[in-house]
Design a protein around this motif. Structure first.
Motif, mmCIF file in Angstrom:
data_model
loop_
_atom_site.group_PDB
_atom_site.id
_atom_site.type_symbol
_atom_site.label_atom_id
_atom_site.label_comp_id
_atom_site.label_asym_id
_atom_site.label_seq_id
_atom_site.Cartn_x
_atom_site.Cartn_y
_atom_site.Cartn_z
ATOM 1 N N UNK A 117 0.917 -0.797 0.248
ATOM 2 C CA UNK A 117 -0.028 0.006 0.380
ATOM 3 C C UNK A 117 1.068 1.187 0.044
ATOM 4 N N UNK A 118 1.596 1.051 -0.571
ATOM 5 C CA UNK A 118 2.705 2.138 -1.097
ATOM 6 C C UNK A 118 2.572 2.658 -2.645
ATOM 7 N N UNK A 119 2.392 4.405 -2.555
ATOM 8 C CA UNK A 119 2.612 4.715 -3.546
ATOM 9 C C UNK A 119 3.443 6.146 -4.422
ATOM 10 N N UNK A 120 3.909 5.555 -5.072
ATOM 11 C CA UNK A 120 5.593 6.420 -5.599
ATOM 12 C C UNK A 120 5.072 6.497 -6.676
ATOM 13 N N UNK A 121 5.914 8.465 -7.001
ATOM 14 C CA UNK A 121 5.475 9.006 -8.599
ATOM 15 C C UNK A 121 6.713 9.925 -8.697
ATOM 16 N N UNK A 122 6.799 10.179 -9.879
ATOM 17 C CA UNK A 122 7.429 10.814 -10.548
ATOM 18 C C UNK A 122 9.090 11.115 -9.906
ATOM 19 N N UNK A 123 9.432 9.642 -9.890
ATOM 20 C CA UNK A 123 10.643 10.395 -10.140
ATOM 21 C C UNK A 123 11.658 8.824 -10.757
ATOM 22 N N UNK A 124 13.014 9.601 -11.477
ATOM 23 C CA UNK A 124 13.341 8.618 -11.718
ATOM 24 C C UNK A 124 14.922 7.217 -11.308
ATOM 25 N N UNK A 125 14.891 6.635 -11.419
ATOM 26 C CA UNK A 125 16.008 5.986 -10.633
ATOM 27 C C UNK A 125 17.058 5.415 -11.613
ATOM 28 N N UNK A 126 18.367 5.738 -11.644
ATOM 29 C CA UNK A 126 19.224 5.077 -12.612
ATOM 30 C C UNK A 126 20.283 4.602 -11.713
ATOM 31 N N UNK A 127 21.400 3.635 -12.595
ATOM 32 C CA UNK A 127 22.522 3.113 -12.532
ATOM 33 C C UNK A 127 21.804 2.536 -11.560
ATOM 34 N N UNK A 128 21.639 1.592 -11.022
ATOM 35 C CA UNK A 128 21.592 0.433 -9.575
ATOM 36 C C UNK A 128 22.539 -0.595 -10.537
ATOM 37 N N UNK A 129 23.002 -1.103 -9.326
ATOM 38 C CA UNK A 129 24.257 -2.261 -9.516
ATOM 39 C C UNK A 129 23.534 -3.401 -9.493
ATOM 40 N N UNK A 130 22.009 -3.687 -9.620
ATOM 41 C CA UNK A 130 21.268 -4.330 -9.743
ATOM 42 C C UNK A 130 19.988 -3.735 -10.462
ATOM 43 N N UNK A 131 18.134 -4.120 -10.085
ATOM 44 C CA UNK A 131 17.587 -3.674 -10.496
ATOM 45 C C UNK A 131 17.265 -2.327 -9.535
ATOM 46 N N UNK A 132 16.509 -1.658 -10.488
ATOM 47 C CA UNK A 132 16.460 -0.324 -10.053
ATOM 48 C C UNK A 132 15.335 -0.476 -8.929
ATOM 49 N N UNK A 133 14.054 -0.746 -9.148
ATOM 50 C CA UNK A 133 12.685 -1.207 -7.835
ATOM 51 C C UNK A 133 12.841 -2.987 -7.955
ATOM 52 N N UNK A 134 12.830 -2.808 -7.031
ATOM 53 C CA UNK A 134 12.385 -4.797 -6.292
ATOM 54 C C UNK A 134 11.148 -4.411 -5.912
ATOM 55 N N UNK A 135 10.298 -5.211 -6.239
ATOM 56 C CA UNK A 135 9.061 -5.385 -6.007
ATOM 57 C C UNK A 135 8.821 -6.438 -4.800
ATOM 58 N N UNK A 136 8.257 -6.141 -3.692
ATOM 59 C CA UNK A 136 7.771 -8.040 -2.532
ATOM 60 C C UNK A 136 7.118 -7.657 -2.090
ATOM 61 N N UNK A 137 6.333 -6.772 -2.033
ATOM 62 C CA UNK A 137 4.975 -6.766 -1.312
ATOM 63 C C UNK A 137 3.963 -6.529 -2.543
ATOM 64 N N UNK A 138 2.601 -6.035 -1.267
ATOM 65 C CA UNK A 138 1.602 -5.890 -2.390
ATOM 66 C C UNK A 138 0.530 -4.967 -2.673
ATOM 67 N N UNK A 139 -0.278 -4.590 -3.210
ATOM 68 C CA UNK A 139 -1.110 -3.863 -3.069
ATOM 69 C C UNK A 139 -0.579 -2.160 -3.631
ATOM 70 N N UNK A 140 0.871 -1.890 -4.005
ATOM 71 C CA UNK A 140 1.340 -0.985 -4.490
ATOM 72 C C UNK A 140 0.830 -0.470 -5.799
ATOM 73 N N UNK A 141 1.392 1.307 -5.649
ATOM 74 C CA UNK A 141 0.948 1.488 -7.462
ATOM 75 C C UNK A 141 1.956 2.723 -7.572
#
Length: 500
Positions: A117-141
């Protein structure tokens, strides 16, 4: 549904920030939520993430945020009180979270979101050493974000993550140093079910645009609506890498027995090195409705090895693939496509086939750009040659491909002015008032902030002019909701607040 979700996330932003504007209009309509934060440095963002609670919002200012360590988010909001990271309303640019100083390593994911139950909006994720964003939770936007030049998939869903919505996001130029891995988006391995990608684009990722390979999960379903996968398999410099180079890899597994059910609506697979829509021994059910595939190695590839359970393809276009398409499955339902019923699709059917248009800038609200790519010319014989599959269309039947040839904009809809309801907030009942230009049949619905329908009226015909109805709260829980009035060709929305 796309317009509904866009309005919902805009509504969340408005509710949260209005609490902190002294001159906020109608501020008596808002009730107090958890404390909010305004951040402008990496440390401030880290501190805010540690302190934030359900219902709170972190407003992030534009600029570059350089991180030398990972971000892990484990706390959760609730279905009525999301935790949000949103652009500060005064921003004229975007916030870039730069992880490029971190070494390439499977442990160096930029952000791991195990909370829900997170809402993440309008950011740029750059140059990660692996995934930029890994989602293991649920019901996120996750909305209007970008993921680029990461050493593995830009955004990946796994660890049982389910019912997440990825809305209007871009993932591009992701590649590892071995030049053989990194997808744009990946809902794969041990991902949960019910994840949705809406209005997303993946391009020039070393491996696949979308990867659905599973290991540790089975019989999950992922939905894709208005998503574009193009030029995957190419590096940032335009050369071909060592990855698979598919647009949409529907599934696959180590033992070639697992099922990843996939539903594609109005999606495009264009100019990918290998397959546009790729079987990869997926044993599940795959459905393509009003999709377009152009200029891939093979546009649609479902082989007779490790055969899919079912394959449905309707109202879709396959044009200029290097190799012939294949449509094998235990059960197939393939009708009303550009290669059937005496139809032949060619370049003359389209306003433009310029692939470069697909990476045009998004609209201010994050929605896909309006471009001419693969839109049908007025005299195309692909117009009105589809069959009703539950998607909106104009004319006597759906057109083939991802775009209807005549699109009614919101200004053409039947309402002369915005709907509104009073009182608002309300505890027992509220009056909904709207104006129509002509006698119109309308359905009235209510959605919660996660896009779940909680109430519908039956369709009813209303006369031209001013109309009013009364909605009773009944068992509707306290909180924020979206009111939707929907006619034959478009919809209008308003917000509701219920209180005890």
């Amino acid at each position: 549904m796309h317009k509904i979700l866009v309005f919902i996330v805009t509504l969340i932003t408005t509710f949260s920030f209005a609490l902190h504007k002294k001159d906020a209009p109608n501020k008596h309509l808002y009730y107090a939520l958890a404390a909010d934060f305004v951040v402008s440095t990496p440390q401030e963002l880290t501190n805010a993430l540690s302190a934030i609670t359900a219902g709170g919002t972190i407003f992030i200012r534009e600029g570059s945020y350089v991180f030398t360590s990972r971000i892990s988010i484990s706390k959760s909001g609730t279905s009525v009180n999301l935790i949000s990271i949103l652009p500060h309303p005064d921003n004229t640019g975007r916030a870039k979270l730069d992880f490029s100083s971190m070494a390439e390593n499977s442990s160096n994911r930029a952000i791991t979101l195990s909370g829900s139950f997170w809402h993440i909006k309008g950011i740029d994720i750059f140059g990660a050493g692996d995934n930029g964003l890994f989602i293991g939770g649920s019901n996120n936007l996750i909305e209007f974000c970008t993921f680029s030049e990461c050493k593995d998939s830009g955004l990946q869903i796994g660890s049982g993550g389910s019912n997440n919505t990825i809305l209007n996001c871009d993932s591009f130029n992701n590649a590892d140093s071995a030049v053989e891995n990194a997808d744009g988006f990946a809902c794969k391995l041990d991902a949960g079910t019910g994840n949705k990608f809406i209005g997303c684009r993946a391009w020039q990722n070393l491996d696949d645009g979308w990867d659905g390979y599973i290991r540790g999960a089975d019989n999950i379903t992922t939905t894709f609506t208005n998503c574009w996968a193009f030029k995957n398999g190419y590096l940032k410099n335009g050369t071909i890498g060592g990855g698979d180079g598919n647009g949409f890899k529907t599934g696959g597994s180590d033992d070639k027995l697992l099922k990843h059910n996939a539903i594609y609506k109005n999606c495009l697979a264009v100019g990918n090195v290998f397959d546009g829509f790729d079987h990869n021994s997926n044993r599940g059910n795959v459905e393509l409705y009003n999709c377009g595939a152009y200029g891939n190695g093979k546009n649609i590839s479902f082989s007779s090895s490790n055969i899919a359970n079912t394959l449905t393809v309707k109202n879709s276009i396959s044009l200029s693939g290097t190799s012939s398409d294949s449509f094998s499955a235990t059960t197939t339902n393939i009708t009303n496509n550009s290669w059937q019923n005496g139809l032949i699709a060619n370049a003359a059917d389209f306003v433009s086939l310029d692939i470069n248009l697909l990476s045009s800038p998004r609209k201010v609200d994050g929605s896909l750009p309006d471009i001419d790519f693969m839109k049908l010319v007025p005299d195309s014989d692909l117009i009105d040659k589809g069959v009703d599959v539950g998607l909106s269309y104009n004319g006597i039947a759906p057109d083939l491909g991802a775009f209807e040839s005549i699109t009614l904009g919101i200004d053409n809809f039947m309402f002369e002015q915005a709907i509104f309801n009073y009182p608002n907030p309300f505890s027992t009942e509220t009056h909904v008032v709207f104006h129509t230009k002509a006698t119109t049949t309308i359905t009235i619905s209510i959605y919660n902030l996660m896009g779940v329908n909680v109430f519908n009226t039956t369709k009813k015909t209303y006369p031209a002019g001013k109309n009013s109805i009364i909605l009773h709260r009944n068992k509707l829980a306290s909180g924020n909701y979206l009111l939707v009035l929907e006619g034959n060709s478009n919809q209008r929305t308003s917000r509701l607040i219920t209180i005890q």
